[in-house]
Design a protein around this motif. Sequence first.
Motif, PDB file in Angstrom:
ATOM      1  N   LEU A  56       0.848  -1.189   0.000  1.00  0.00           N
ATOM      2  CA  LEU A  56       0.000   0.000   0.000  1.00  0.00           C
ATOM      3  C   LEU A  56       0.888   1.245   0.000  1.00  0.00           C
ATOM      4  N   ARG A  57       0.405   2.311  -0.618  1.00  0.00           N
ATOM      5  CA  ARG A  57       1.171   3.549  -0.696  1.00  0.00           C
ATOM      6  C   ARG A  57       0.200   4.709  -0.858  1.00  0.00           C
ATOM      7  N   GLU A  58       0.715   5.919  -0.779  1.00  0.00           N
ATOM      8  CA  GLU A  58      -0.126   7.071  -1.076  1.00  0.00           C
ATOM      9  C   GLU A  58      -0.587   6.948  -2.526  1.00  0.00           C
ATOM     10  N   GLY A  59      -1.846   7.166  -2.755  1.00  0.00           N
ATOM     11  CA  GLY A  59      -2.406   7.034  -4.096  1.00  0.00           C
ATOM     12  C   GLY A  59      -3.077   5.692  -4.346  1.00  0.00           C
ATOM     13  N   THR A  60      -2.931   4.726  -3.416  1.00  0.00           N
ATOM     14  CA  THR A  60      -3.610   3.439  -3.585  1.00  0.00           C
ATOM     15  C   THR A  60      -5.108   3.696  -3.725  1.00  0.00           C
ATOM     16  N   PRO A  61      -5.740   3.177  -4.781  1.00  0.00           N
ATOM     17  CA  PRO A  61      -7.164   3.447  -4.985  1.00  0.00           C
ATOM     18  C   PRO A  61      -8.060   2.658  -4.038  1.00  0.00           C
ATOM     19  N   ILE A  62      -9.212   3.235  -3.755  1.00  0.00           N
ATOM     20  CA  ILE A  62     -10.300   2.565  -3.039  1.00  0.00           C
ATOM     21  C   ILE A  62     -11.398   2.388  -4.070  1.00  0.00           C
ATOM     22  N   ARG A  63     -11.858   1.145  -4.233  1.00  0.00           N
ATOM     23  CA  ARG A  63     -12.812   0.834  -5.298  1.00  0.00           C
ATOM     24  C   ARG A  63     -14.102   0.235  -4.750  1.00  0.00           C
ATOM     25  N   PHE A  64     -15.137   0.407  -5.539  1.00  0.00           N
ATOM     26  CA  PHE A  64     -16.413  -0.249  -5.302  1.00  0.00           C
ATOM     27  C   PHE A  64     -16.952  -0.659  -6.659  1.00  0.00           C
ATOM     28  N   LYS A  65     -17.170  -1.946  -6.851  1.00  0.00           N
ATOM     29  CA  LYS A  65     -17.670  -2.486  -8.117  1.00  0.00           C
ATOM     30  C   LYS A  65     -16.808  -2.061  -9.301  1.00  0.00           C
ATOM     31  N   GLY A  66     -15.507  -2.012  -9.093  1.00  0.00           N
ATOM     32  CA  GLY A  66     -14.583  -1.685 -10.168  1.00  0.00           C
ATOM     33  C   GLY A  66     -14.369  -0.202 -10.405  1.00  0.00           C
ATOM     34  N   LEU A  67     -15.119   0.647  -9.733  1.00  0.00           N
ATOM     35  CA  LEU A  67     -14.981   2.095  -9.907  1.00  0.00           C
ATOM     36  C   LEU A  67     -14.167   2.680  -8.766  1.00  0.00           C
ATOM     37  N   VAL A  88       0.255  -6.313 -11.731  1.00  0.00           N
ATOM     38  CA  VAL A  88       0.767  -5.178 -12.489  1.00  0.00           C
ATOM     39  C   VAL A  88       0.400  -3.851 -11.820  1.00  0.00           C
ATOM     40  N   SER A  89      -0.869  -3.709 -11.457  1.00  0.00           N
ATOM     41  CA  SER A  89      -1.350  -2.423 -10.937  1.00  0.00           C
ATOM     42  C   SER A  89      -1.063  -2.223  -9.461  1.00  0.00           C
ATOM     43  N   GLY A  90      -0.791  -3.286  -8.736  1.00  0.00           N
ATOM     44  CA  GLY A  90      -0.607  -3.186  -7.292  1.00  0.00           C
ATOM     45  C   GLY A  90      -1.923  -3.417  -6.565  1.00  0.00           C
ATOM     46  N   PRO A  91      -1.850  -3.644  -5.269  1.00  0.00           N
ATOM     47  CA  PRO A  91      -3.074  -3.894  -4.517  1.00  0.00           C
ATOM     48  C   PRO A  91      -3.958  -2.650  -4.452  1.00  0.00           C
ATOM     49  N   TYR A  92      -5.220  -2.873  -4.159  1.00  0.00           N
ATOM     50  CA  TYR A  92      -6.155  -1.776  -3.947  1.00  0.00           C
ATOM     51  C   TYR A  92      -7.062  -2.141  -2.784  1.00  0.00           C
ATOM     52  N   ILE A  93      -7.813  -1.172  -2.316  1.00  0.00           N
ATOM     53  CA  ILE A  93      -8.734  -1.385  -1.205  1.00  0.00           C
ATOM     54  C   ILE A  93     -10.137  -1.446  -1.788  1.00  0.00           C
ATOM     55  N   GLU A  94     -10.852  -2.503  -1.462  1.00  0.00           N
ATOM     56  CA  GLU A  94     -12.240  -2.672  -1.912  1.00  0.00           C
ATOM     57  C   GLU A  94     -13.163  -2.244  -0.779  1.00  0.00           C
ATOM     58  N   ALA A  95     -14.265  -1.604  -1.138  1.00  0.00           N
ATOM     59  CA  ALA A  95     -15.251  -1.144  -0.168  1.00  0.00           C
ATOM     60  C   ALA A  95     -16.584  -1.833  -0.430  1.00  0.00           C
TER      61      ALA A  95
END
Length: 164
Positions: free
Chosen positions: A40-51, A107-114
Amino acid sequence: LDPKASSSGKDRRFALYDSEEAAMARGVELQLGVEDAEGLREGTPIRFKGLVIGKVEGIGLKNDLSGVLLKARLGANGEQFARSGTRFWVVRPALGLLRTENLGTLVSGPYIEALPASRPGERQTRFQIQEEAPNLLGLGDGLRLTLSAADKGSIKLGSPVTYR
């Protein structure tokens, strides 16, 4: 503007910002606790249903050193997620014999799902990130099975159940 263009009678106004960051700054700020910040890093996206609904803006240790605290900001729909009952988890790649998933995160790195609360709850801005995605199978109507095996440990959580 074309002075000959017809008017609808209603003037609509929109706020324009210099950057996406400036527009996102109006969203809801959250604090997300996690065991460790691996990947995880600054800029890691938080997503819901792919958005993408938000992103991590800062990472630091908790005061008692028991984990990591992420400062995040959600965009325009943030109020719908800043409620008790909302769940967050980190999506990372899984490679193995039993399960292979989330390969895009290689490739994209981990993200946080909500996952927003199923019922509106009290406003909340501090959350603990779950270790893995919540099991949603038990929430709906479906076929419930009880599995048994001759060998202890041969059936584990996450083992696939197949038919034919």
